[in-house]
Each structure stands twice: as C-alpha cells, then as structure tokens.
Design a protein around this motif. Structure first.
Motif, PDB file in Angstrom:
ATOM      1  N   ALA A 361       1.076  -1.222  -0.173  1.00  0.00           N
ATOM      2  CA  ALA A 361       0.101   0.005   0.025  1.00  0.00           C
ATOM      3  C   ALA A 361       0.732   1.147  -0.093  1.00  0.00           C
ATOM      4  CB  ALA A 361      -0.942  -0.056   1.331  1.00  0.00           C
ATOM      5  N   LEU A 362       0.730   2.176  -0.981  1.00  0.00           N
ATOM      6  CA  LEU A 362       1.315   3.440  -0.822  1.00  0.00           C
ATOM      7  C   LEU A 362       0.202   4.679  -0.910  1.00  0.00           C
ATOM      8  CD1 LEU A 362       3.971   4.929  -1.416  1.00  0.00           C
ATOM      9  CD2 LEU A 362       3.376   4.857  -3.940  1.00  0.00           C
ATOM     10  N   THR A 363       0.426   5.441   0.192  1.00  0.00           N
ATOM     11  CA  THR A 363      -0.723   6.611   0.237  1.00  0.00           C
ATOM     12  C   THR A 363       0.068   7.895   0.421  1.00  0.00           C
ATOM     13  OG1 THR A 363      -1.706   5.171   1.700  1.00  0.00           O
ATOM     14  CG2 THR A 363      -2.402   7.461   2.018  1.00  0.00           C
ATOM     15  N   GLY A 364      -0.393   8.812  -0.348  1.00  0.00           N
ATOM     16  CA  GLY A 364       0.051  10.117  -0.290  1.00  0.00           C
ATOM     17  C   GLY A 364      -0.956  11.076   0.100  1.00  0.00           C
ATOM     18  N   ALA A 365      -0.652  12.048   1.224  1.00  0.00           N
ATOM     19  CA  ALA A 365      -1.734  13.010   1.812  1.00  0.00           C
ATOM     20  C   ALA A 365      -1.235  14.244   2.136  1.00  0.00           C
ATOM     21  CB  ALA A 365      -1.973  12.348   3.339  1.00  0.00           C
ATOM     22  N   VAL A 366      -2.199  15.165   1.914  1.00  0.00           N
ATOM     23  CA  VAL A 366      -1.820  16.735   2.208  1.00  0.00           C
ATOM     24  C   VAL A 366      -2.806  17.147   3.214  1.00  0.00           C
ATOM     25  CG1 VAL A 366      -1.663  18.867   0.991  1.00  0.00           C
ATOM     26  CG2 VAL A 366      -1.003  16.770  -0.134  1.00  0.00           C
ATOM     27  N   SER A 367      -2.297  18.092   3.965  1.00  0.00           N
ATOM     28  CA  SER A 367      -3.189  18.821   4.957  1.00  0.00           C
ATOM     29  C   SER A 367      -2.811  20.071   5.273  1.00  0.00           C
ATOM     30  CB  SER A 367      -3.030  17.927   6.513  1.00  0.00           C
ATOM     31  OG  SER A 367      -3.841  18.607   7.443  1.00  0.00           O
ATOM     32  N   HIS A 368      -3.644  20.976   4.923  1.00  0.00           N
ATOM     33  CA  HIS A 368      -3.435  22.383   5.242  1.00  0.00           C
ATOM     34  C   HIS A 368      -4.096  23.068   6.426  1.00  0.00           C
ATOM     35  CE1 HIS A 368      -2.334  26.543   3.839  1.00  0.00           C
ATOM     36  NE2 HIS A 368      -3.503  26.783   3.767  1.00  0.00           N
ATOM     37  N   ASP A 369      -3.580  23.733   7.195  1.00  0.00           N
ATOM     38  CA  ASP A 369      -4.136  24.388   8.329  1.00  0.00           C
ATOM     39  C   ASP A 369      -4.106  25.925   8.306  1.00  0.00           C
ATOM     40  OD1 ASP A 369      -4.899  21.902   9.680  1.00  0.00           O
ATOM     41  OD2 ASP A 369      -3.113  21.835  10.680  1.00  0.00           O
ATOM     42  N   PHE A 370      -5.206  26.418   8.326  1.00  0.00           N
ATOM     43  CA  PHE A 370      -4.914  27.950   8.316  1.00  0.00           C
ATOM     44  C   PHE A 370      -6.100  28.739   9.551  1.00  0.00           C
ATOM     45  CE2 PHE A 370      -8.136  26.672   5.081  1.00  0.00           C
ATOM     46  CZ  PHE A 370      -8.950  27.483   5.249  1.00  0.00           C
ATOM     47  N   TYR A 371      -5.646  29.930  10.126  1.00  0.00           N
ATOM     48  CA  TYR A 371      -6.189  30.401  11.255  1.00  0.00           C
ATOM     49  C   TYR A 371      -6.737  31.661  10.852  1.00  0.00           C
ATOM     50  CZ  TYR A 371      -3.895  26.630  13.610  1.00  0.00           C
ATOM     51  OH  TYR A 371      -3.347  25.197  14.167  1.00  0.00           O
ATOM     52  N   GLY A 372      -7.647  32.052  11.769  1.00  0.00           N
ATOM     53  CA  GLY A 372      -8.373  33.331  11.674  1.00  0.00           C
ATOM     54  C   GLY A 372      -7.666  34.129  12.694  1.00  0.00           C
ATOM     55  N   ASP A 373      -8.143  35.359  12.862  1.00  0.00           N
ATOM     56  CA  ASP A 373      -7.690  36.259  13.820  1.00  0.00           C
ATOM     57  C   ASP A 373      -8.273  36.185  15.194  1.00  0.00           C
ATOM     58  OD1 ASP A 373      -6.099  37.535  11.735  1.00  0.00           O
ATOM     59  OD2 ASP A 373      -7.438  39.106  11.165  1.00  0.00           O
ATOM     60  N   ALA A 374      -7.411  36.379  16.128  1.00  0.00           N
ATOM     61  CA  ALA A 374      -7.913  36.448  17.599  1.00  0.00           C
ATOM     62  C   ALA A 374      -8.444  37.725  18.108  1.00  0.00           C
ATOM     63  CB  ALA A 374      -6.861  36.099  18.532  1.00  0.00           C
ATOM     64  N   GLU A 375      -9.555  37.594  18.614  1.00  0.00           N
ATOM     65  CA  GLU A 375     -10.492  38.977  18.999  1.00  0.00           C
ATOM     66  C   GLU A 375      -9.947  39.155  20.493  1.00  0.00           C
ATOM     67  OE1 GLU A 375     -14.487  38.953  18.210  1.00  0.00           O
ATOM     68  OE2 GLU A 375     -14.344  38.884  15.835  1.00  0.00           O
ATOM     69  N   LEU A 376      -9.542  40.318  20.607  1.00  0.00           N
ATOM     70  CA  LEU A 376      -8.983  40.863  22.166  1.00  0.00           C
ATOM     71  C   LEU A 376     -10.322  41.386  22.848  1.00  0.00           C
ATOM     72  CD1 LEU A 376      -5.477  41.859  21.595  1.00  0.00           C
ATOM     73  CD2 LEU A 376      -6.199  39.858  22.424  1.00  0.00           C
ATOM     74  N   SER A 377     -10.434  41.234  24.218  1.00  0.00           N
ATOM     75  CA  SER A 377     -11.301  42.058  24.907  1.00  0.00           C
ATOM     76  C   SER A 377     -11.472  43.523  24.893  1.00  0.00           C
ATOM     77  CB  SER A 377     -10.954  41.501  26.465  1.00  0.00           C
ATOM     78  OG  SER A 377      -9.882  42.179  27.087  1.00  0.00           O
ATOM     79  N   ASP A 378     -10.214  44.341  24.392  1.00  0.00           N
ATOM     80  CA  ASP A 378     -10.148  45.685  24.192  1.00  0.00           C
ATOM     81  C   ASP A 378     -10.602  46.089  22.862  1.00  0.00           C
ATOM     82  OD1 ASP A 378      -8.106  44.550  22.689  1.00  0.00           O
ATOM     83  OD2 ASP A 378      -6.604  45.875  23.934  1.00  0.00           O
ATOM     84  N   GLY A 379     -11.137  44.973  21.894  1.00  0.00           N
ATOM     85  CA  GLY A 379     -11.652  45.308  20.520  1.00  0.00           C
ATOM     86  C   GLY A 379     -10.597  45.118  19.409  1.00  0.00           C
ATOM     87  N   THR A 380      -9.285  44.717  19.864  1.00  0.00           N
ATOM     88  CA  THR A 380      -8.398  44.662  18.575  1.00  0.00           C
ATOM     89  C   THR A 380      -8.126  43.389  18.694  1.00  0.00           C
ATOM     90  OG1 THR A 380      -6.539  44.534  20.544  1.00  0.00           O
ATOM     91  CG2 THR A 380      -6.955  46.720  19.675  1.00  0.00           C
TER      92      THR A 380
END
Length: 595
Positions: A361-380
C-alpha cells in the motif's frame, strides 16, 4: 233341457269375448313399432320422468296380463313383434346381449337357454308412437314421482328402483350400477358433481399469507434513510441543553447552561462495483444563562473506493473541518473574547496491491491548516497568519498475510511541513522534515474482532537549528471487539505532533486514547460509555499534561424516528505547568430525530 240353455248361452258369450280380445291383440301387433333405441333412450340421458313413466306402464301391463292373458301367451305375442334395427352400428346391444333382457331396463339379464323354462326372455315394451301419448305418460310419471317423494319424507318405505331414480345427483345406486355394467343405459354426470365430492381429510391445508411469521428486523429502530439519486442519505438532528460547571473547559471557566444543536449525516452509495461514503457533522453552542459562549464547529469528509484490474484498489479521501481553538490548547491566547477559528483541508490518495500473500500500500496525503484572527477583549485583533502551514506525507506499507485473520505489516513515513511564512514574527524558521517507522498487526475476524494497531517512532526536525526536533514513540490503534451480539467495545489511539509559534519552543507530542463501549439493552434502549486518556509531552522541557475523562449515556427510542438521549461527562486536566489545571462536569438532556 231348459236348465242347460243358460249355461250354453254363457259359454257362447265367453267365447265371443275371448275372440274379440284376440282380434284386438292382433290389430295392436300389426301397427308400426317405434325405434327401439328411441324407446329406451339409449342415444341420450335418461330423465327421471321417463323412468317413472316406464315403471307405471310396466305395472299396468302386469296387472292386465294377470287378469286376461297367461304369461306364456303374452310372451309369445311380444316376441312376435318385429325388432327395430338402427342404421348406426352399436346403437343397441347385440342379439346375444338383449336375449336376456326383461321388461325393466334396470333388471339383471336372465339366462333363457333352457328349453324347459316356463317363461322366455321378454322383449322390452315399445314406447307409444305418438308424441301426445308420450307427453301424457311423462306427466303421469312426474305426478307419480311427486307422490313418492312425499311418501319418502313421511318415512314410508319405497321401492329400490324408485329410490335410485330420486337419488341426489352424483350418487349411484345398485340399479344404476347394473345398467352401467351392461353398457345399455349409462346415466350422465351433472356439471356440479365434482364440487360435491368429499375432501381428503389427510390433505395438508395451505397456510394463509397473513398467518406466516415475518422475520424480525435486526435493528428495528435504525434510520431508514432517504434515497437521493444513487446515495442513501441518513440525517440525524439532536437538540438539547447542557448544564456545565466550566463552559469553555479552561482554568478560568465558569458555570453555564448551554443550548446545543448537533446535525450529523451519512450518505452511502448504492453502486454495483465501486463505493463511496460521505459523513459530516455540525455542532452549535449558545449560552442560555451563565458564561457567554457562542461557537460552532463542523466537519465533512468523503471517501471513494475504486477497484482496478489485477487486484489493484484505489482509495481517495477529501475532508474539511472548521473549529475554534480550544481554550486548553498550549497555543491558546489569553484575554480574548473569542479564540481564533482553525480550518483544515485534507486529502489523500492511496493504492493497494495484493501479490499472492504479500500486501502493498502506498498513500500520499496533504493537510493544510489556516487560522483566523483572535479578538481581544479591548476590541483589537491579533493575526495568526504565521501559524498557517501545509503538511505533505507519503506512507509505504508492506504486509504478509499469515492467515485471512492475521496480517503483520511494517510502515515507513516521510513528510515535509511547510509554513506559509518562511520566517515567523520572532525570526524562527518553522518548516520541518518528518520521518517515521512503525510495525503492527492487522486483524480481520469478522464482527468478532477487527482493526489494526502499530507501534514505532516519529520524528519531526525543524529547519532552525536553535529549536530541538520533536520526537518520540508512536502508538496508533483502531480496534473493535464484539464479545456478544449487541455489545461493541472500541479502542482507538493516536500520536500527533503539535507545532507552535511560541518563541524558543518547538512544540509537543500528544498521545490520545479512547476506550468506548456500546450495549443494546433493548431494541429501543442503547447505553454507551467512554473513557479517555491524553498525555502531552512538551519538547525542550519537562512539562507535561494529563487529561482524564469519563462519559456515560442512554438513548431511548420512542419510535424509529425520534428518541430521548442523555449523558453525563467529567473531564480533568492536571499539568506541571502553571495556570493549566481545570475540571469540568456536565449533564446533557436532549431529543434526537433521525430519518
């Protein structure tokens, strides 16, 4: 002398009367005789009225013969009549058969070969030649039959011949059987005589369709599904409420009551050769009271299996997942109103080949992770672009089938992790090279035991020499065991490398294990439980996390489409790093609907 004259006159008168009778008899014999076959109705069915008329006519002649003419003289006169010969052969019996016939058409033939016999065989009486006379005889016979039927009802005995004539259709008497034996008078069978035949008591009765037992369903409360094209679609919707002591499972979490909505589905193809499977889920949480929580997570995954020639099989997978960053994650950002959203797109293509007992068995895999922005309590907001990365891996497996149930194998893995930013905000090169090796055993014992497990070593070396490589033992498992019908025990294990963008840190290895159990107590009542153990080992330090969890639940199906479900859960994290310990207890009650 005078006394003798009266006697002489009386004698003369008697002679005159006898002469007149002889003359009348001679004239009667000279008139044309009807056809013998028509007289006895040998060409058709004999009616009851004709039989009764013949009997009456025979009785009257017998009485007249006894009062006027000796039997021998009457026999001589009857035999003198000419016999009718039909043109078609076989219409009447031969001479040797009719020689023994008597006045009755039902009487047994009697032998008359003895010349010394007092009486000779008599020829059957002729039927009246005129239609009017025949009609009168028929009416007279019908009246006689009605009288005899009335006498039979009152219990009076009847003659055996009359009983045979008035018997029910389809029943043969002795007299009729006698007529059948000589072939001169066979009575026709009515149309409905077959319906009146008695049933065979030994005949087995065919069971009705409604009375047959119906085979019970293996799972009468399983979702029937919806047919969509060539796929069978099974959706499930669950709505309920959770009361928890720690809403976000963090060291600073507070109690809350949450409304939870979960949507799950499976779609299975109905193809003749290849197969496809699509699964997905979505979960939404919103605060009813207590700590503010408003998040959502979802995943969808598809798998396609294609059988190629020469025992070659191709497997393709594609998936997408979106979920907020966990508050207990090592990369969680403190002081935010909402953790950043993490999205993952992954896919793989594999080829499996069997050569004798060898498995490749031969398996090739691809996984891409991307993140959104974090919202701080002061609004930034804080950008998480430096965490976006893509992992490429290739795995080669070689196995040998010892038996259809056991196949040991070895695996080698090579991969490369590439960050979208070659150098992060702190000046570190986070890209890495991945190598791994494992040995395991694949089990296939049907429903009793199936799955595989493996152990090995996994190492991911970071391009920046200032950061140590993340390495450690690799343990993976996916087993299902069914000790008895209705009970399923599962064991899963996973080793995963968690990267980080924290300055001067390489990341950690997370070992996750789950022991699950499901028991079908009744057809509409299912119990489930789970035990969890997670161990996180930080690279470059002696830090570690231990996460223990336990869960138990019940699902009671009201019918095939709706059920009530409940579960209780507890989770505890213990760490030697400051500010990471927490405990979460929760209770859930909801309604599940499926189709």
């Amino acid at each position: 002398m005078s006394g003798g004259q009266p006697e002489t006159k009386i004698g003369r008168k008697s002679l005159a009367v006898a002469a007149l009778l002889l003359t009348a008899s001679a004239l009667a014999l000279l008139r044309p005789a009807p056809a013998f076959s028509q007289e006895t109705e040998l060409r058709g069915e004999v009616s009851e009225s004709a039989i009764l008329a013949d009997q009456q006519r025979k009785a009257r002649r017998a009485q007249g013969s006894q009062g006027q003419t000796p039997p021998a003289a009457a026999a001589v006169q009857d035999t003198a009549s000419t016999t009718y010969q039909p043109s078609s052969p076989g219409a009447v019996p031969d001479d040797d058969q009719t020689a023994g016939a008597t006045d009755s058409i039902f009487d047994q033939p009697q032998a008359t070969d003895d010349p010394l016999a007092d009486t000779k065989a008599l020829v059957k009486p002729r039927r009246p030649s005129t239609a009017k006379q025949r009609a009168q005889d028929a009416k007279a016979g019908a009246k006689t039959a009605d009288k005899k039927k009335a006498k039979k009802k009152t219990g009076e005995a009847t003659d055996s011949t009359t009983t045979a004539a008035t018997a029910g259709t389809g029943n043969r008497t002795d007299a009729t059987a006698t007529g059948d034996e000589d072939g001169s008078n066979r009575r026709a069978v009515t149309i409905d005589s077959v319906d009146k035949q008695k049933l065979d008591p030994g005949q087995e009765r065919t069971a009705s369709i409604e009375g047959r037992k119906v085979k019970p369903e293996e799972d009468p409360f399983a979702a029937p599904g919806i047919k969509v094209g060539t796929f069978l679609f099974r959706p499930t919707l669950e709505q309920g409420f959770t009361a928890t002591s720690n809403a976000d499972s963090s060291s600073t979490g507070k109690s809350a009551v949450l409304s939870e909505t979960a949507l799950r589905f499976t779609a299975t193809s109905d193809w003749r050769e290849n197969s496809a499977l699509i699964t997905g889920y979505g979960q939404f949480r919103n605060t009813v009271s207590g700590q503010k929580i408003n998040d959502a997570q979802a995943r969808i995954e598809g798998q396609l299996n294609v059988d190629l020639d020469n025992e070659l099989r191709a497997i393709a997978k594609l998936g997408y997942e979106a979920a907020p960053e966990s508050a207990s994650s090592p990369d969680a950002i403190a002081g935010v109103t909402q953790q950043p959203l993490r999205q993952t797109v992954d896919g793989s293509v594999g080829l499996e080949k069997s050569v004798g007992k060898m498995r490749y068995a031969l398996t090739g895999a691809v996984s891409h992770d991307f993140y959104g922005d974090a919202e701080l309590s002061d609004g930034t907001t804080v950008s998480q672009k430096d965490r976006d990365s893509t992992l490429y891996t290739a795995i080669l497996r070689t196995g040998y089938e010892i038996s259809p149930a056991l196949t040991p194998f070895t695996e080698v893995e090579a991969g490369r992790r590439l960050y979208d930013l070659r150098v992060d905000t702190d000046g570190f090169k986070r890209s890495s090279t991945r190598l791994g090796a494992r040995a395991g055993l694949e089990l296939d014992m049907g429903e009793k035991l199936s799955g595989e497990f493996s152990v090995g070593w996994l190492r991911e070396a970071i391009d920046d020499n200032r950061l140590p490589a993340v390495a450690g033992p690799s343990i993976d498992a996916d087993l299902k065991w069914s000790p008895e019908r209705g009970t399923t025990i599962g064991l899963t294990g996973k080793t995963r490398v968690e990267t980080t963008t924290t300055a001067n840190e390489s990341g950690d290895i997370l070992y996750s294990g789950r022991l699950t159990g499901e028991r079908q107590i009744r057809a509409n009542l299912t119990a489930n439980s789970a035990l969890g153990l997670d161990w996180r080992d930080y690279t470059g330090s002696d830090g570690h996390d231990l996460i223990l969890s336990a869960e138990a639940g019940l699902t009671w199906w009201l019918n095939r489409y709706a059920g009530v479900t409940t579960r209780v859960r507890t989770e505890k994290l213990t760490s030697n790093l400051p500010g990471r310990d927490y405990t979460t207890n929760s209770v859930y009650l909801g309604l599940k609907v499926q189709r």
